[in-house]
Design a protein around this motif. Sequence first.
Motif, mmCIF file in Angstrom:
data_model
loop_
_atom_site.group_PDB
_atom_site.id
_atom_site.type_symbol
_atom_site.label_atom_id
_atom_site.label_comp_id
_atom_site.label_asym_id
_atom_site.label_seq_id
_atom_site.Cartn_x
_atom_site.Cartn_y
_atom_site.Cartn_z
ATOM 1 N N VAL A 140 0.846 -1.194 0.000
ATOM 2 C CA VAL A 140 0.000 0.000 0.000
ATOM 3 C C VAL A 140 0.881 1.243 0.000
ATOM 4 C CG1 VAL A 140 -1.794 1.266 1.238
ATOM 5 C CG2 VAL A 140 -1.827 -1.238 1.198
ATOM 6 N N ASN A 141 0.712 2.056 -1.018
ATOM 7 C CA ASN A 141 1.507 3.278 -1.148
ATOM 8 C C ASN A 141 0.661 4.542 -1.181
ATOM 9 O OD1 ASN A 141 4.053 1.912 -1.406
ATOM 10 N ND2 ASN A 141 3.369 1.286 -3.442
ATOM 11 N N HIS A 142 -0.676 4.390 -1.081
ATOM 12 C CA HIS A 142 -1.569 5.544 -1.236
ATOM 13 C C HIS A 142 -2.681 5.545 -0.207
ATOM 14 C CE1 HIS A 142 0.227 4.967 -5.247
ATOM 15 N NE2 HIS A 142 0.158 6.293 -5.318
ATOM 16 N N GLU A 143 -3.205 6.736 0.025
ATOM 17 C CA GLU A 143 -4.459 6.894 0.745
ATOM 18 C C GLU A 143 -5.403 7.646 -0.176
ATOM 19 O OE1 GLU A 143 -4.271 9.437 4.293
ATOM 20 O OE2 GLU A 143 -2.324 10.126 3.577
ATOM 21 N N TYR A 144 -6.691 7.579 0.114
ATOM 22 C CA TYR A 144 -7.716 8.047 -0.820
ATOM 23 C C TYR A 144 -8.683 9.002 -0.125
ATOM 24 C CZ TYR A 144 -5.764 4.178 -3.376
ATOM 25 O OH TYR A 144 -4.875 3.347 -4.009
ATOM 26 N N PHE A 145 -8.850 10.177 -0.715
ATOM 27 C CA PHE A 145 -9.818 11.167 -0.255
ATOM 28 C C PHE A 145 -11.054 11.022 -1.131
ATOM 29 C CE2 PHE A 145 -11.579 15.526 -0.735
ATOM 30 C CZ PHE A 145 -11.953 15.751 0.586
ATOM 31 N N VAL A 146 -12.186 10.734 -0.523
ATOM 32 C CA VAL A 146 -13.406 10.444 -1.281
ATOM 33 C C VAL A 146 -14.078 11.749 -1.703
ATOM 34 C CG1 VAL A 146 -15.654 9.290 -1.253
ATOM 35 C CG2 VAL A 146 -13.709 8.287 -0.012
ATOM 36 N N LEU A 147 -14.295 11.890 -3.004
ATOM 37 C CA LEU A 147 -15.009 13.035 -3.564
ATOM 38 C C LEU A 147 -16.493 12.728 -3.716
ATOM 39 C CD1 LEU A 147 -12.430 13.888 -6.362
ATOM 40 C CD2 LEU A 147 -12.839 15.225 -4.271
ATOM 41 N N SER A 148 -16.789 11.527 -4.192
ATOM 42 C CA SER A 148 -18.183 11.106 -4.362
ATOM 43 C C SER A 148 -18.253 9.593 -4.204
ATOM 44 C CB SER A 148 -18.724 11.518 -5.734
ATOM 45 O OG SER A 148 -18.040 10.838 -6.772
ATOM 46 N N GLY A 149 -19.449 9.127 -3.847
ATOM 47 C CA GLY A 149 -19.650 7.700 -3.682
ATOM 48 C C GLY A 149 -19.342 7.242 -2.275
ATOM 49 N N ALA A 181 -9.579 6.914 3.186
ATOM 50 C CA ALA A 181 -9.530 5.465 3.364
ATOM 51 C C ALA A 181 -8.198 4.920 2.868
ATOM 52 C CB ALA A 181 -10.680 4.797 2.608
ATOM 53 N N SER A 182 -7.738 3.886 3.543
ATOM 54 C CA SER A 182 -6.556 3.130 3.147
ATOM 55 C C SER A 182 -6.371 2.017 4.176
ATOM 56 C CB SER A 182 -5.307 4.022 3.120
ATOM 57 O OG SER A 182 -4.224 3.333 2.522
ATOM 58 N N ASP A 183 -5.359 1.198 4.002
ATOM 59 C CA ASP A 183 -4.886 0.323 5.068
ATOM 60 C C ASP A 183 -3.721 1.094 5.680
ATOM 61 O OD1 ASP A 183 -3.281 -1.446 6.599
ATOM 62 O OD2 ASP A 183 -4.189 -3.153 5.580
ATOM 63 N N TYR A 184 -4.000 1.806 6.762
ATOM 64 C CA TYR A 184 -3.006 2.728 7.317
ATOM 65 C C TYR A 184 -1.823 2.017 7.949
ATOM 66 C CZ TYR A 184 -5.872 6.551 5.902
ATOM 67 O OH TYR A 184 -6.564 7.438 5.120
ATOM 68 N N ASN A 185 -2.022 0.849 8.511
ATOM 69 C CA ASN A 185 -0.877 0.109 9.026
ATOM 70 C C ASN A 185 0.075 -0.232 7.885
ATOM 71 O OD1 ASN A 185 0.696 -1.369 11.001
ATOM 72 N ND2 ASN A 185 -0.067 -3.201 9.963
ATOM 73 N N ALA A 186 -0.458 -0.728 6.793
ATOM 74 C CA ALA A 186 0.381 -1.080 5.645
ATOM 75 C C ALA A 186 1.022 0.163 5.026
ATOM 76 C CB ALA A 186 -0.446 -1.825 4.605
ATOM 77 N N LEU A 187 0.259 1.242 4.944
ATOM 78 C CA LEU A 187 0.769 2.484 4.358
ATOM 79 C C LEU A 187 1.958 3.019 5.143
ATOM 80 C CD1 LEU A 187 0.308 4.768 2.216
ATOM 81 C CD2 LEU A 187 -1.115 5.891 3.954
ATOM 82 N N TYR A 188 1.846 3.028 6.478
ATOM 83 C CA TYR A 188 2.891 3.625 7.309
ATOM 84 C C TYR A 188 4.033 2.674 7.629
ATOM 85 C CZ TYR A 188 -0.570 7.307 8.107
ATOM 86 O OH TYR A 188 -1.486 8.307 7.952
ATOM 87 N N LEU A 232 -3.406 10.049 -2.928
ATOM 88 C CA LEU A 232 -2.181 10.704 -2.473
ATOM 89 C C LEU A 232 -1.189 9.634 -2.039
ATOM 90 C CD1 LEU A 232 -0.675 13.354 -1.657
ATOM 91 C CD2 LEU A 232 -1.731 13.087 0.605
ATOM 92 N N SER A 233 0.017 9.697 -2.587
ATOM 93 C CA SER A 233 1.029 8.707 -2.199
ATOM 94 C C SER A 233 1.621 9.059 -0.838
ATOM 95 C CB SER A 233 2.148 8.626 -3.238
ATOM 96 O OG SER A 233 2.979 9.773 -3.159
ATOM 97 N N ASN A 234 2.091 8.035 -0.165
ATOM 98 C CA ASN A 234 2.752 8.222 1.119
ATOM 99 C C ASN A 234 3.960 9.149 0.961
ATOM 100 O OD1 ASN A 234 3.076 7.665 3.915
ATOM 101 N ND2 ASN A 234 4.631 6.140 3.440
ATOM 102 N N ALA A 235 4.741 8.944 -0.090
ATOM 103 C CA ALA A 235 5.928 9.777 -0.320
ATOM 104 C C ALA A 235 5.542 11.243 -0.526
ATOM 105 C CB ALA A 235 6.710 9.256 -1.529
ATOM 106 N N ASN A 236 4.491 11.494 -1.309
ATOM 107 C CA ASN A 236 4.062 12.878 -1.529
ATOM 108 C C ASN A 236 3.526 13.513 -0.248
ATOM 109 O OD1 ASN A 236 4.737 13.471 -4.181
ATOM 110 N ND2 ASN A 236 2.898 12.504 -4.988
ATOM 111 N N LYS A 266 2.396 -5.717 4.253
ATOM 112 C CA LYS A 266 1.343 -5.981 3.275
ATOM 113 C C LYS A 266 -0.016 -5.669 3.887
ATOM 114 C CE LYS A 266 3.828 -9.372 0.574
ATOM 115 N NZ LYS A 266 3.863 -10.736 0.053
ATOM 116 N N ALA A 267 -0.965 -5.303 3.037
ATOM 117 C CA ALA A 267 -2.300 -4.944 3.502
ATOM 118 C C ALA A 267 -2.956 -6.116 4.220
ATOM 119 C CB ALA A 267 -3.161 -4.500 2.331
ATOM 120 N N ALA A 268 -3.551 -5.828 5.360
ATOM 121 C CA ALA A 268 -4.345 -6.815 6.086
ATOM 122 C C ALA A 268 -5.820 -6.647 5.758
ATOM 123 C CB ALA A 268 -4.126 -6.663 7.591
#
Length: 190
Positions: free
Chosen positions: A47-56, A81-88, A108-112, A92-94
Amino acid sequence: MDPKRMLKEHVAKIAALTDAEFDNFFARFELQSFKKGQTIISAGDRVNHEYFVLSGCLKTFYINDDIKMYILQFAMPTWWASDYNALYSGAKAAVSVDCVTDAEVLRLSNANREEICSQVHQVEHFFRWRTNKGYVASQKRLLSMMNNDVKHRYEELMAQYPELYNIVPKQLIAAYLGVSRETLSRLYNS
């Protein structure tokens, strides 16, 4: 609503960014569209990204060895939303993240995120506030699961997020509450 404006209004509730700082922040996101049922993160993924929900609506969930689904979160517009443990941690994603409905997100990528946080203190403040708010919400939910019966948890969920009732299938609400679909049916039909 325009994705840039939506994110700007969301961030402005917490952090004061100049136009240039926000433009730098927004430039790090990638707009993505997903269809209902489409998977964003699967258990076992890196997991390298988190997601900001615009719609849905998205759901973050775990499936145990007995193939029972547990929903950790529904993510509506302006939620993340994301798997924050895996992101940080780099593990691997649980958990998995998929789409309850068609959805549009900013990715948004973790690096960015780390880079912009090191450059702009107000962005770091925003993410720290958001993380703290998420931790408090998780703690409240856990305490509710330990202390309240399913009827109370259902009523609490519907009072806090009444739109879920019309968006999210009842079997998913049941999985969020940790009960069967039949148990949930008895609650909202009584």
